[in-house]
Design a protein around this motif. Structure first.
Motif, PDB file in Angstrom:
ATOM      1  N   SER A  39      13.443  49.561 -22.697  1.00 35.64           N
ATOM      2  CA  SER A  39      14.272  50.712 -22.599  1.00 35.64           C
ATOM      3  C   SER A  39      13.633  51.967 -23.457  1.00 35.64           C
ATOM      4  CB  SER A  39      15.623  50.570 -23.007  1.00 35.64           C
ATOM      5  OG  SER A  39      16.445  49.724 -22.434  1.00 35.64           O
ATOM      6  N   ILE A  40      13.176  51.551 -24.564  1.00 39.45           N
ATOM      7  CA  ILE A  40      12.400  52.673 -25.399  1.00 39.45           C
ATOM      8  C   ILE A  40      11.014  53.081 -24.823  1.00 39.45           C
ATOM      9  CG2 ILE A  40      11.088  52.938 -27.566  1.00 39.45           C
ATOM     10  CD1 ILE A  40      13.423  51.098 -28.706  1.00 39.45           C
ATOM     11  N   ARG A  41      10.435  51.884 -24.242  1.00 38.12           N
ATOM     12  CA  ARG A  41       9.220  52.113 -23.640  1.00 38.12           C
ATOM     13  C   ARG A  41       9.516  53.017 -22.395  1.00 38.12           C
ATOM     14  NH1 ARG A  41       5.267  53.643 -22.385  1.00 38.12           N
ATOM     15  NH2 ARG A  41       3.139  52.681 -21.883  1.00 38.12           N
ATOM     16  N   PHE A  42      10.408  52.702 -21.490  1.00 37.42           N
ATOM     17  CA  PHE A  42      10.736  53.753 -20.395  1.00 37.42           C
ATOM     18  C   PHE A  42      11.177  54.989 -20.762  1.00 37.42           C
ATOM     19  CE2 PHE A  42      10.626  51.973 -16.126  1.00 37.42           C
ATOM     20  CZ  PHE A  42       9.957  50.469 -16.398  1.00 37.42           C
ATOM     21  N   GLN A  43      11.783  55.092 -21.765  1.00 41.52           N
ATOM     22  CA  GLN A  43      12.414  56.485 -22.353  1.00 41.52           C
ATOM     23  C   GLN A  43      11.000  57.250 -22.640  1.00 41.52           C
ATOM     24  OE1 GLN A  43      14.902  56.454 -25.697  1.00 41.52           O
ATOM     25  NE2 GLN A  43      14.332  58.387 -26.311  1.00 41.52           N
ATOM     26  N   LYS A  44       9.920  56.766 -23.332  1.00 48.37           N
ATOM     27  CA  LYS A  44       8.967  57.589 -23.532  1.00 48.37           C
ATOM     28  C   LYS A  44       8.172  57.860 -22.395  1.00 48.37           C
ATOM     29  CE  LYS A  44       8.307  55.788 -28.379  1.00 48.37           C
ATOM     30  NZ  LYS A  44       7.566  54.990 -29.396  1.00 48.37           N
ATOM     31  N   LEU A  45       8.094  57.084 -21.557  1.00 47.85           N
ATOM     32  CA  LEU A  45       7.460  57.265 -20.288  1.00 47.85           C
ATOM     33  C   LEU A  45       8.035  58.276 -19.314  1.00 47.85           C
ATOM     34  CD1 LEU A  45       5.176  56.538 -17.987  1.00 47.85           C
ATOM     35  CD2 LEU A  45       6.770  54.783 -17.086  1.00 47.85           C
ATOM     36  N   LEU A  46       9.432  58.484 -19.321  1.00 48.18           N
ATOM     37  CA  LEU A  46      10.278  58.941 -18.482  1.00 48.18           C
ATOM     38  C   LEU A  46      10.327  60.555 -19.234  1.00 48.18           C
ATOM     39  CD1 LEU A  46      12.987  56.714 -17.367  1.00 48.18           C
ATOM     40  CD2 LEU A  46      11.303  57.556 -15.931  1.00 48.18           C
TER      41      LEU A  46
END
Length: 595
Positions: A189-196
């Protein structure tokens, strides 16, 4: 710390008055989650009753030996749990939705109010469509997150806590296996948050480009048609819309990959609980009822995490929108109103002393301008295009401030006056008349909403607008349409003049009020001005010199300076710049003998 760098924290600070509602909504969401988890526990207790009978956990807890009696108590408890779950779900939904609507409403009004207070020069350098996109679409994005996303996040958090407590009390080995996917999901979730985050920032920017382009084109539709540029503008819209589509596709590709990955993590946790828990039951280390609870709890624990994909999508869109909203809220104008008020009655004496003015970092447009309009007189300002006429009016209305010098109204620097005192003393009629969508009466009374019917009609008569208004389909109740486009240019101009007259200003300012009207309307406006300027100060910027020949004094500008001034006859006799302009407009220059 600005709202653009920490949008969620900025929201919490900015809307502190709603904190009690947030706490109440969070409390009901917590109770709802607890009630949502309870049926799985009761199911395990029921299975335990069926398998163990008089030795069941329910028998020892309720003191009932018969299996049906135990099941009856469990059924009653289940009914109570469902009632609590339904009631808390309703309360949480009402609170969260009420909060989202309140925040949406307040931010929209606050953002518009702030934009309205910004300098005219700020608006001239900003695309209206982009501002509209923030006030409308971005505020809606935030509302959708507060309505749905915030509640899902809380529900998921408390589900993990409550289910974790059940596992911890039952079997630490199964708890470890069931919770192994959770760090993976959180990390993802954190990884995707930074990506998005940058992807959705580009989405919001692209949405603003679309809104700005479409808004601009709709405003200039007649020009587009006149130059047969329809296909070219469709292509322009297609390009910016394609940019919005491409930005969304990039964000969607990343956000759509989230749920499948979460499903694999759920599968690992569910399979581990199913196998190890079953092995413990076979070995007699775990009761069947508790095994049933833990299997269901594993799904209850992990399955809500699949919503994180959609919730994360909502969150990123909302945070990107919030940054844009607070960026607009943090904009400040350079012009600050004063706190002085003009002494009553306002006479309308206008002075410009040593005024030097230019736009942004550009060269001076006005260069050491000195000009005096005594109270009760009508003065005109004329000159070639680019001489500085419109710039002079910007300073009088304080749409801009001079680089040097002072603009005085009744001897008071306009920078020291409040907006109400300064602009309340001025009646302004612009070249490009703006009428609001509404009735003729609404537009006439715009500057004086409390005006009575008699005053409105008298102002219309003075502007020679009453006759044509009475001839409209519904008279004063006729709806003029967007920007008043259902009326002719001359009709709009006379309504604008009546609107200014109704305000009964000490200083009447007209900016090229007759430049785009026919001779009949020009004559009507001249007659109106002769009447309404009898006992008031008037400053008239004109291109047609015939409209100002009766002015008490005419100021001729050239290259930002006063080239000459005087009455019409004095200036014509003087043979200077004004005389040359007069000769051109009257055709006399065309009949000069050749030498």
């Amino acid at each position: 710390m600005s709202g653009t760098s920490q949008p969620l924290r900025a929201l919490w600070r900015h809307h502190r008055r709603h904190r009690p509602r947030v706490v109440a909504a969070a409390t009901f969401t917590t109770l709802n989650t607890a009630a949502d988890v309870a049926p799985e526990l009761l199911l395990g207790v029921a299975v335990d009753v069926v398998v163990r009978g008089a030795d069941s956990f329910a028998a020892s807890l309720f003191g009932i030996e018969g299996r049906f009696g135990q099941l009856l108590v469990i059924a009653l408890l289940n009914i109570a749990v469902w009632v609590v779950e339904s009631a808390t779900d309703y309360a949480a939904a009402v609170l969260w939705r009420g909060l989202s609507q309140a925040v949406e409403h307040e931010l929209r009004v606050e953002t518009y109010a702030n934009v309205q207070d910004l300098d005219v020069s700020w608006h001239e350098g900003s695309a209206p469509g982009r501002v509209l996109s923030i006030i409308s679409d971005d505020v809606n994005q935030l509302e959708r997150f507060l309505d749905v996303g915030a509640r899902v996040i809380l529900h998921t958090f408390w589900t993990v806590v409550f289910v974790g407590a059940v596992f911890a009390a039952s079997s630490w080995q199964l708890m470890l296996l069931a919770f192994i996917p959770v760090p993976v999901i959180v990390w993802g979730s954190i990884r995707f948050q930074k990506l998005l985050e940058p992807l959705y920032r580009r989405v919001r920017e692209a949405a603003g480009d679309v809104s700005a382009t479409v808004s601009t084109n709709l405003g200039g539709l007649t020009t587009i048609k006149a130059f047969t540029a329809e296909r070219r503008e469709v292509e322009r819209v297609r390009v910016v819309s394609q940019g919005y589509w491409d930005a969304n596709r990039a964000a969607i590709r990343s956000s759509a990959a989230f749920v499948p990955l979460i499903r694999m993590a759920i599968l690992a946790g569910f399979t581990s609980t199913l196998l190890l828990g079953g092995w413990f039951v076979i070995q007699g280390r775990l009761e069947v009822g508790l095994y049933t609870v833990l299997v269901f709890m594993t799904q209850r624990l992990l399955w809500p995490l699949t919503d994180l994909g959609e919730t994360l999508d909502l969150y990123q869109r909302a945070m990107a929108s919030t940054r844009r909203i607070f960026s607009l809220l943090e904009e400040r104008g350079h012009q600050v109103p004063g706190d002085l008020r003009l002494d009553a009655p306002v006479r309308g004496r206008l002075e410009l002393r040593g005024v030097r003015f230019g736009y942004a970092d550009g060269p001076d447009v006005l260069r050491g301008l000195d000009l005096v309009v005594p109270a009760g007189e009508t003065h005109a300002v004329v000159g070639a295009t680019g001489a500085g006429k419109s710039s002079l009016l910007r300073l009088v209305l304080r749409f801009s401030d001079p680089r040097e010098g002072r603009v005085l109204l009744d001897g008071v620097d306009v920078r020291d006056l409040s907006w109400d005192s300064l602009r309340g003393a001025i009646g302004y009629v612009s070249q490009d008349v703006f009428l609001f969508h509404g009735t003729v009466r609404d537009n006439l009374a715009y500057g004086r909403p409390d005006a009575g019917e008699d005053a409105i009609r008298e102002a219309a008569r003075l502007a020679e607008a009453h006759t044509f208004i009475e001839g409209l389909a519904e008279g004063y109740d006729t709806v003029v349409g967007e920007r008043g486009l259902t009326l002719s240019g001359g009709q709009r101009q006379r309504i604008a003049l009546a609107r200014a007259i109704l305000r009964d200003p000490a200083l009447l300012v007209l900016d090229e009020a007759t430049s785009a009207v026919d001779n009949e309307t020009e004559a009507a406006i001249q007659r109106s001005l002769a009447t309404v300027t009898t006992d008031r100060t008037a400053l008239v910027v004109a291109h047609r010199l015939s409209t100002v020949r009766d002015a008490d004094r005419i100021w001729v500008l050239a290259e930002g300076r006063v080239a000459e001034s005087g009455t019409h006859d004095e200036l014509v006799d003087g043979g200077g710049l004004y005389a040359a302009l007069w000769a051109v407009q009257t055709g006399e220059a065309l009949h000069q003998p050749q030498t």
